[in-house]
Design a protein around this motif. Structure first.
Motif, mmCIF file in Angstrom:
data_model
loop_
_atom_site.group_PDB
_atom_site.id
_atom_site.type_symbol
_atom_site.label_atom_id
_atom_site.label_comp_id
_atom_site.label_asym_id
_atom_site.label_seq_id
_atom_site.Cartn_x
_atom_site.Cartn_y
_atom_site.Cartn_z
ATOM 1 N N PHE A 1 31.456 6.293 -8.570
ATOM 2 C CA PHE A 1 31.691 5.835 -9.944
ATOM 3 C C PHE A 1 30.488 6.109 -10.843
ATOM 4 C CE2 PHE A 1 29.523 2.187 -8.106
ATOM 5 C CZ PHE A 1 28.760 1.668 -9.143
ATOM 6 N N LYS A 2 29.304 6.238 -10.266
ATOM 7 C CA LYS A 2 28.115 6.501 -11.073
ATOM 8 C C LYS A 2 28.087 7.938 -11.605
ATOM 9 C CE LYS A 2 25.243 3.018 -8.826
ATOM 10 N NZ LYS A 2 24.020 2.736 -8.043
ATOM 11 N N ASP A 3 28.925 8.791 -11.080
ATOM 12 C CA ASP A 3 29.023 10.176 -11.561
ATOM 13 C C ASP A 3 30.105 10.352 -12.617
ATOM 14 O OD1 ASP A 3 26.963 11.362 -10.043
ATOM 15 O OD2 ASP A 3 28.253 11.423 -8.271
ATOM 16 N N LYS A 4 30.762 9.280 -13.002
ATOM 17 C CA LYS A 4 31.796 9.352 -14.042
ATOM 18 C C LYS A 4 31.201 8.769 -15.321
ATOM 19 C CE LYS A 4 35.408 8.931 -10.562
ATOM 20 N NZ LYS A 4 35.609 10.389 -10.474
ATOM 21 N N ARG A 5 31.065 9.594 -16.334
ATOM 22 C CA ARG A 5 30.305 9.196 -17.523
ATOM 23 C C ARG A 5 31.111 9.403 -18.808
ATOM 24 N NH1 ARG A 5 25.039 8.549 -15.803
ATOM 25 N NH2 ARG A 5 24.520 9.594 -13.834
ATOM 26 N N LEU A 6 31.273 8.311 -19.560
ATOM 27 C CA LEU A 6 31.847 8.402 -20.897
ATOM 28 C C LEU A 6 30.766 8.813 -21.890
ATOM 29 C CD1 LEU A 6 34.036 5.158 -20.838
ATOM 30 C CD2 LEU A 6 34.743 7.506 -20.335
ATOM 31 N N VAL B 1 11.565 4.709 -13.106
ATOM 32 C CA VAL B 1 12.521 5.494 -13.897
ATOM 33 C C VAL B 1 13.874 5.492 -13.189
ATOM 34 C CG1 VAL B 1 13.046 7.739 -14.920
ATOM 35 C CG2 VAL B 1 10.668 6.959 -14.783
ATOM 36 N N PHE B 2 14.915 5.214 -13.956
ATOM 37 C CA PHE B 2 16.246 5.065 -13.385
ATOM 38 C C PHE B 2 17.258 5.920 -14.145
ATOM 39 C CE2 PHE B 2 13.738 1.250 -12.970
ATOM 40 C CZ PHE B 2 13.805 0.978 -11.609
ATOM 41 N N LEU B 3 18.156 6.516 -13.401
ATOM 42 C CA LEU B 3 19.268 7.233 -14.002
ATOM 43 C C LEU B 3 20.309 6.181 -14.394
ATOM 44 C CD1 LEU B 3 19.582 10.328 -14.330
ATOM 45 C CD2 LEU B 3 21.119 10.270 -12.363
ATOM 46 N N ALA B 4 20.509 5.992 -15.690
ATOM 47 C CA ALA B 4 21.499 5.007 -16.131
ATOM 48 C C ALA B 4 22.899 5.483 -15.742
ATOM 49 C CB ALA B 4 21.407 4.794 -17.636
ATOM 50 N N TYR B 5 23.822 4.537 -15.680
ATOM 51 C CA TYR B 5 25.218 4.872 -15.397
ATOM 52 C C TYR B 5 26.111 3.928 -16.188
ATOM 53 C CZ TYR B 5 24.507 1.067 -12.003
ATOM 54 O OH TYR B 5 24.186 -0.134 -11.411
ATOM 55 N N ASP B 6 27.344 4.333 -16.386
ATOM 56 C CA ASP B 6 28.285 3.551 -17.192
ATOM 57 C C ASP B 6 28.481 2.159 -16.596
ATOM 58 O OD1 ASP B 6 28.495 6.032 -18.357
ATOM 59 O OD2 ASP B 6 30.690 5.998 -18.475
ATOM 60 N N ASN B 7 28.482 1.158 -17.472
ATOM 61 C CA ASN B 7 28.691 -0.247 -17.140
ATOM 62 C C ASN B 7 27.488 -0.907 -16.462
ATOM 63 O OD1 ASN B 7 31.434 -0.153 -18.132
ATOM 64 N ND2 ASN B 7 31.944 0.945 -16.263
ATOM 65 N N LEU B 8 26.364 -0.206 -16.429
ATOM 66 C CA LEU B 8 25.104 -0.834 -16.008
ATOM 67 C C LEU B 8 24.664 -1.831 -17.088
ATOM 68 C CD1 LEU B 8 22.429 -1.044 -14.321
ATOM 69 C CD2 LEU B 8 21.602 0.906 -15.689
ATOM 70 N N GLU B 9 24.268 -3.028 -16.669
ATOM 71 C CA GLU B 9 23.739 -4.021 -17.600
ATOM 72 C C GLU B 9 22.337 -4.420 -17.162
ATOM 73 O OE1 GLU B 9 26.054 -7.458 -19.489
ATOM 74 O OE2 GLU B 9 24.838 -8.492 -17.994
ATOM 75 N N GLY C 1 28.322 4.102 -22.194
ATOM 76 C CA GLY C 1 28.528 5.481 -21.789
ATOM 77 C C GLY C 1 27.192 6.165 -21.633
ATOM 78 N N THR C 2 27.107 7.087 -20.674
ATOM 79 C CA THR C 2 25.829 7.756 -20.383
ATOM 80 C C THR C 2 25.985 9.269 -20.282
ATOM 81 O OG1 THR C 2 26.198 7.392 -18.013
ATOM 82 C CG2 THR C 2 24.863 5.753 -19.185
ATOM 83 N N GLY C 3 27.122 9.792 -20.726
ATOM 84 C CA GLY C 3 27.402 11.212 -20.589
ATOM 85 C C GLY C 3 27.110 12.018 -21.839
ATOM 86 N N THR C 4 27.346 13.291 -21.750
ATOM 87 C CA THR C 4 27.166 14.202 -22.875
ATOM 88 C C THR C 4 28.433 14.225 -23.729
ATOM 89 O OG1 THR C 4 28.028 16.082 -21.641
ATOM 90 C CG2 THR C 4 25.663 15.661 -21.475
ATOM 91 N N SER C 5 28.481 15.168 -24.667
ATOM 92 C CA SER C 5 29.617 15.258 -25.588
ATOM 93 C C SER C 5 30.928 15.544 -24.869
ATOM 94 C CB SER C 5 29.359 16.329 -26.645
ATOM 95 O OG SER C 5 29.145 17.583 -26.035
ATOM 96 N N GLN C 6 30.879 16.131 -23.671
ATOM 97 C CA GLN C 6 32.110 16.409 -22.923
ATOM 98 C C GLN C 6 32.464 15.299 -21.944
ATOM 99 O OE1 GLN C 6 32.844 20.817 -21.954
ATOM 100 N NE2 GLN C 6 30.631 20.611 -21.728
ATOM 101 N N GLY C 7 31.509 14.434 -21.645
ATOM 102 C CA GLY C 7 31.727 13.427 -20.624
ATOM 103 C C GLY C 7 31.779 14.054 -19.234
ATOM 104 N N ILE C 8 31.867 13.191 -18.226
ATOM 105 C CA ILE C 8 32.022 13.626 -16.836
ATOM 106 C C ILE C 8 33.137 12.782 -16.209
ATOM 107 C CG2 ILE C 8 30.918 13.973 -14.593
ATOM 108 C CD1 ILE C 8 28.208 13.929 -15.980
#
Length: 254
Positions: free
Chosen positions: A29-34, A243-251, A7-14
């Motif tokens: 999908f990269k804008d959806k963050r747990l 520098v990269f913006l991480a996203y959910d499920n990036l490995e 997960g790469t989101g804040t306390s509220q998620g996106i």
């Protein structure tokens, strides 16, 4: 060593509940963050940093089959509220070690008292072994060593962790020079960057980039990202080459 961004989101998620913000409506999908968390694995070892309210979903999405331990950064719910969902791992493995500051362990014992019950413990409840993390005292996880990094989240102490040439720092606002000295010669740095505007308890984008410039890791990944930061692809275009913006499920592999 593999690092999987659960997960790469804040306390509220996106998306944020009830929000009509354009990023919350994005179909990328990269804008959806747990809620923020990573899974680190090597050889036959598997460790999680933070266990938030999306933990069950994250374990299913990542196909994580084993957890040798959970390292907690601090006690806020977006980093701890998923502790009940370690039960399937308990059923397969038994007791799960958790590593945290003494204050965080005390907080978890208050909020999840049934987990720590020693008399008449309900047999289906989670089972953990607590291991206190103390600043300046590295500790073993599997056959590697984790170095705690002491940072401040506003007025709250938070631990980041360095493992080999990888470091993970979230919810950072300030950090002392003595701790910065522990972060030299990194291959990969993961650090929080909430948004462009200033925030009282988190790095904003400029502060995170300045911190990366100071440390000079080979690569850096930004996490704990708010919808207010903007669309993933647009933000990424304006970041430095390493520098990269991480996203959910990036490995990534280190």
């Amino acid at each position: 060593m593999k690092v999987y961004f659960l997960g790469t989101g804040t306390s509220q998620g996106i998306p944020v509940i009830g929000s009509n913000h354009p990023v919350c409506k994005s179909t990328d999908f990269k804008d959806k963050r747990l809620r923020v968390s990573v899974w680190i694995s090597w050889e036959n070892y598997s460790f999680i940093i933070d266990c938030g309210p999306d933990f069950r979903q994250q374990m299913l999405s990542s196909n994580c089959q084993k957890v040798n331990g959970i390292l907690f950064t601090h006690e806020h719910s977006d980093h701890t509220a998923g502790i009940d969902d370690i039960r399937p791992f308990n059923f397969k493995q038994g007791e799960i070690p958790i590593y945290a500051h003494q204050r965080v362990i005390h907080n978890l014992k208050k909020r999840f008292d049934y987990v720590f019950e020693t008399v008449n413990k309900y047999p289906g409840s989670p089972s953990v072994k607590t291991i206190e993390v103390i600043n300046d005292q590295p500790f073993a996880i599997g056959n590697k060593t984790a170095v705690p990094i002491n940072v401040m989240h506003g007025n709250l102490q938070v631990f980041g962790y360095r493992i080999d040439d990888f470091a993970y720092l979230t919810d950072v606002k300030t950090i002392e020079k003595t701790e910065i000295a522990k972060l030299q010669n990194l291959k990969v740095l993961v650090v929080n960057a909430l948004r462009e505007e200033r925030h009282d308890t988190h790095f904003n984008l400029k502060e995170a980039l300045d911190f990366i410039t100071l440390l000079q890791p080979e690569k850096a990944y930004l996490t704990h990202i708010s919808h207010i930061m903007g669309y993933h692809e647009e933000v990424q275009k304006n970041l430095p080459a390493n520098v990269f913006l991480a996203y959910d499920n990036l490995e990534i592999k280190i």
